[in-house]
Design a protein around this motif. Structure first.
Motif, PDB file in Angstrom:
ATOM      1  N   ILE A  76       0.925  -0.975   0.068  1.00 37.67           N
ATOM      2  CA  ILE A  76       0.050   0.064   0.055  1.00 37.67           C
ATOM      3  C   ILE A  76       0.776   1.346  -0.080  1.00 37.67           C
ATOM      4  O   ILE A  76       1.788   1.232   0.844  1.00 37.67           O
ATOM      5  CB  ILE A  76      -0.845   0.071   1.178  1.00 37.67           C
ATOM      6  N   PHE A  77       0.567   2.170  -1.054  1.00 32.22           N
ATOM      7  CA  PHE A  77       1.478   3.494  -1.097  1.00 32.22           C
ATOM      8  C   PHE A  77       0.604   4.604  -0.891  1.00 32.22           C
ATOM      9  O   PHE A  77      -0.253   4.994  -2.027  1.00 32.22           O
ATOM     10  CB  PHE A  77       2.265   3.517  -2.289  1.00 32.22           C
ATOM     11  N   PRO A  78       0.798   5.402   0.006  1.00 32.55           N
ATOM     12  CA  PRO A  78      -0.002   6.739   0.179  1.00 32.55           C
ATOM     13  C   PRO A  78       0.790   7.796  -0.692  1.00 32.55           C
ATOM     14  O   PRO A  78       1.848   8.062  -0.429  1.00 32.55           O
ATOM     15  CB  PRO A  78       0.037   6.896   1.583  1.00 32.55           C
ATOM     16  N   LEU A  79      -0.127   8.362  -1.570  1.00 26.58           N
ATOM     17  CA  LEU A  79       0.678   9.227  -2.388  1.00 26.58           C
ATOM     18  C   LEU A  79       0.352  10.747  -1.902  1.00 26.58           C
ATOM     19  O   LEU A  79      -0.560  11.388  -2.455  1.00 26.58           O
ATOM     20  CB  LEU A  79       0.166   8.879  -3.970  1.00 26.58           C
ATOM     21  N   THR A  80       1.213  11.101  -1.146  1.00 25.96           N
ATOM     22  CA  THR A  80       0.928  12.486  -0.614  1.00 25.96           C
ATOM     23  C   THR A  80       1.478  13.538  -1.433  1.00 25.96           C
ATOM     24  O   THR A  80       2.222  13.338  -2.640  1.00 25.96           O
ATOM     25  CB  THR A  80       1.866  12.708   0.770  1.00 25.96           C
ATOM     26  N   ASP A  81       1.332  14.931  -1.063  1.00 33.21           N
ATOM     27  CA  ASP A  81       1.473  16.038  -2.081  1.00 33.21           C
ATOM     28  C   ASP A  81       3.138  16.057  -2.616  1.00 33.21           C
ATOM     29  O   ASP A  81       3.270  16.761  -3.611  1.00 33.21           O
ATOM     30  CB  ASP A  81       1.102  17.358  -1.281  1.00 33.21           C
ATOM     31  N   ASP A  82       3.808  15.588  -1.731  1.00 35.37           N
ATOM     32  CA  ASP A  82       5.402  15.629  -2.100  1.00 35.37           C
ATOM     33  C   ASP A  82       5.780  14.628  -2.737  1.00 35.37           C
ATOM     34  O   ASP A  82       7.064  14.707  -3.242  1.00 35.37           O
ATOM     35  CB  ASP A  82       6.257  15.955  -0.782  1.00 35.37           C
ATOM     36  N   VAL A  83       4.988  13.497  -3.244  1.00 32.97           N
ATOM     37  CA  VAL A  83       5.482  12.508  -4.017  1.00 32.97           C
ATOM     38  C   VAL A  83       5.591  13.069  -5.517  1.00 32.97           C
ATOM     39  O   VAL A  83       4.560  13.651  -6.190  1.00 32.97           O
ATOM     40  CB  VAL A  83       4.298  11.328  -3.887  1.00 32.97           C
ATOM     41  N   VAL A  84       6.828  12.654  -6.002  1.00 34.06           N
ATOM     42  CA  VAL A  84       6.913  13.304  -7.700  1.00 34.06           C
ATOM     43  C   VAL A  84       6.118  11.975  -8.663  1.00 34.06           C
ATOM     44  O   VAL A  84       6.924  10.982  -8.328  1.00 34.06           O
ATOM     45  CB  VAL A  84       8.583  13.071  -7.774  1.00 34.06           C
ATOM     46  N   ILE A  85       5.438  12.231  -9.275  1.00 32.79           N
ATOM     47  CA  ILE A  85       4.846  11.384 -10.204  1.00 32.79           C
ATOM     48  C   ILE A  85       5.214  11.824 -11.861  1.00 32.79           C
ATOM     49  O   ILE A  85       4.844  13.008 -12.168  1.00 32.79           O
ATOM     50  CB  ILE A  85       3.085  11.468 -10.225  1.00 32.79           C
ATOM     51  N   GLY A  86       5.510  10.886 -12.537  1.00 28.44           N
ATOM     52  CA  GLY A  86       5.983  11.107 -13.708  1.00 28.44           C
ATOM     53  C   GLY A  86       6.045  10.145 -14.623  1.00 28.44           C
ATOM     54  O   GLY A  86       5.943   8.707 -14.184  1.00 28.44           O
ATOM     55  N   SER A  87       6.513  10.153 -16.005  1.00 33.15           N
ATOM     56  CA  SER A  87       6.751   9.059 -16.662  1.00 33.15           C
ATOM     57  C   SER A  87       8.339   8.876 -16.808  1.00 33.15           C
ATOM     58  O   SER A  87       8.906   9.823 -16.249  1.00 33.15           O
ATOM     59  CB  SER A  87       6.349   9.239 -18.094  1.00 33.15           C
ATOM     60  N   ASN A  88       8.916   7.841 -17.506  1.00 34.50           N
ATOM     61  CA  ASN A  88      10.008   7.558 -17.537  1.00 34.50           C
ATOM     62  C   ASN A  88      10.982   8.689 -18.513  1.00 34.50           C
ATOM     63  O   ASN A  88      12.258   8.848 -18.538  1.00 34.50           O
ATOM     64  CB  ASN A  88      10.703   6.269 -17.943  1.00 34.50           C
ATOM     65  N   THR A  89      10.111   9.444 -19.268  1.00 34.98           N
ATOM     66  CA  THR A  89      10.900  10.569 -20.175  1.00 34.98           C
ATOM     67  C   THR A  89      11.209  11.707 -19.598  1.00 34.98           C
ATOM     68  O   THR A  89      11.695  12.765 -19.690  1.00 34.98           O
ATOM     69  CB  THR A  89       9.870  10.786 -21.244  1.00 34.98           C
ATOM     70  N   GLY A  90      10.716  11.910 -18.133  1.00 35.64           N
ATOM     71  CA  GLY A  90      10.484  13.020 -17.337  1.00 35.64           C
ATOM     72  C   GLY A  90       9.250  13.951 -17.250  1.00 35.64           C
ATOM     73  O   GLY A  90       9.199  14.964 -16.537  1.00 35.64           O
ATOM     74  N   GLU A  91       8.479  13.660 -18.140  1.00 37.61           N
ATOM     75  CA  GLU A  91       7.109  14.338 -18.032  1.00 37.61           C
ATOM     76  C   GLU A  91       6.351  14.308 -16.707  1.00 37.61           C
ATOM     77  O   GLU A  91       6.378  13.315 -16.217  1.00 37.61           O
ATOM     78  CB  GLU A  91       6.080  13.778 -19.038  1.00 37.61           C
TER      79      GLU A  91
END
Length: 302
Positions: A76-91
């Motif tokens: 289980i992973f809580p995704l808080t506001d400071d989690v970086v979410i992106g693609s492997n391209t850096g988008e």
């Protein structure tokens, strides 16, 4: 003196060994090319590669349940506001890009506090949703003054085309990378040891802190389940992490260096640093011991 890492353990489902800190990045100097450096350390950041099997929106944001590639582990992973979410391209992406069935890579620092129960609840640093049409790669971790990764597998170079950002997506200078962990995005690497690459993008993550010593508290020895909620003995768990627990006029008070809580037996709402928080189950007293949902300890550990 080393700080103590707070870990509540029910079973050793996920290993967590600490490793020595490396020196911070001297960004103003040109990195020295490393030749044939022997790999002597394991990776600090362990990606969970899998598929989202459940999502839930909470006060913290989106929480995802991920099953690994082998269908042998649920996390289980809580995704808080400071989690970086992106693609492997850096988008950059956001939680709207995540739903049941989404395949992703979740990077977490295995030396940071986590609750060792099943399924494990882990606060990640970076979530990558792979772009199937791209061969770009991502490495998350610490890099030394020569921009060599802590596991000595990758040396990074920076040129005028390398995009440098902080966690909020704001542009930064190369000097701002010093003393922080990185998420490095790159495409081509040399076939040598260590591999070498010029980064297309680097995101500066959290500041590097001194490694912490593990402290284990065995939940399974004094806990029970109530309507799907794990209830743990409050005093033993809290005191093992340096908190003081005392009764005061019918209220249980928990005091620590930077957090305090006050709760009443039979009431699901309690006070955490002056704010009201709701528990899934109200605290109870059994055989002279106060039992609380493990979520209360999670809050104290953040």
């Amino acid at each position: 003196m080393k700080k103590m890492m707070k870990v509540i353990a029910a079973s050793a489902l996920i290993s967590g060994a600490t490793v020595a800190s490396l020196s911070t990045v001297a960004a103003e100097e040109t990195p020295e090319v490393i030749e044939g450096e022997e790999v002597t350390q394991v990776e600090r950041y362990q990606p969970v590669i899998g598929k989202v099997v459940e999502t839930e929106t909470t006060e913290e944001g989106l929480t995802i349940t991920v099953e690994n590639e082998e269908n042998s582990l649920i996390t289980i992973f809580p995704l808080t506001d400071d989690v970086v979410i992106g693609s492997n391209t850096g988008e950059r992406l956001d939680t709207d890009s995540i739903e049941e069935g989404t395949e992703l890579y979740v990077f977490y620092d295995r030396t940071k506090p986590m609750l060792m129960i099943y399924p494990a609840v882990i606060y990640p640093e970076v979530v990558i949703i792979p772009d199937e049409e791209s061969v770009d790669q991502v490495k998350v971790g610490r890099f030394d003054e020569n921009y060599l990764s802590e596991d000595k597998k990758l040396q990074v170079f920076i040129n005028e085309e390398t995009v440098l950002e902080n966690k909020a997506g704001e542009a930064i200078e190369e000097a701002d990378l010093a003393g922080r962990e990185w998420a490095v995005f790159y495409d081509i690497e040399t076939k040598r040891l260590p591999a070498q690459t010029t980064a297309t993008k680097i995101i500066a993550l959290d500041p590097i802190e001194e490694d912490e010593e593990l402290v284990w508290y065995p939940i399974e020895e004094d806990s029970y389940a109530e309507n799907g909620t794990t209830m743990i003995a409050l005093r033993a768990a809290a005191e093992s992490f340096g908190y003081e627990v005392k009764w005061e006029r019918g209220t249980v008070k928990i005091s620590g260096a930077d957090k305090s809580a006050a709760l009443t037996i039979g009431e699901a709402a309690y006070q955490l640093n002056g704010e009201t928080v709701e528990l899934a189950q109200a605290p109870v007293v059994k055989e002279g011991k106060t039992y609380v949902p493990q979520a209360l300890l999670e809050e104290l550990m953040k």
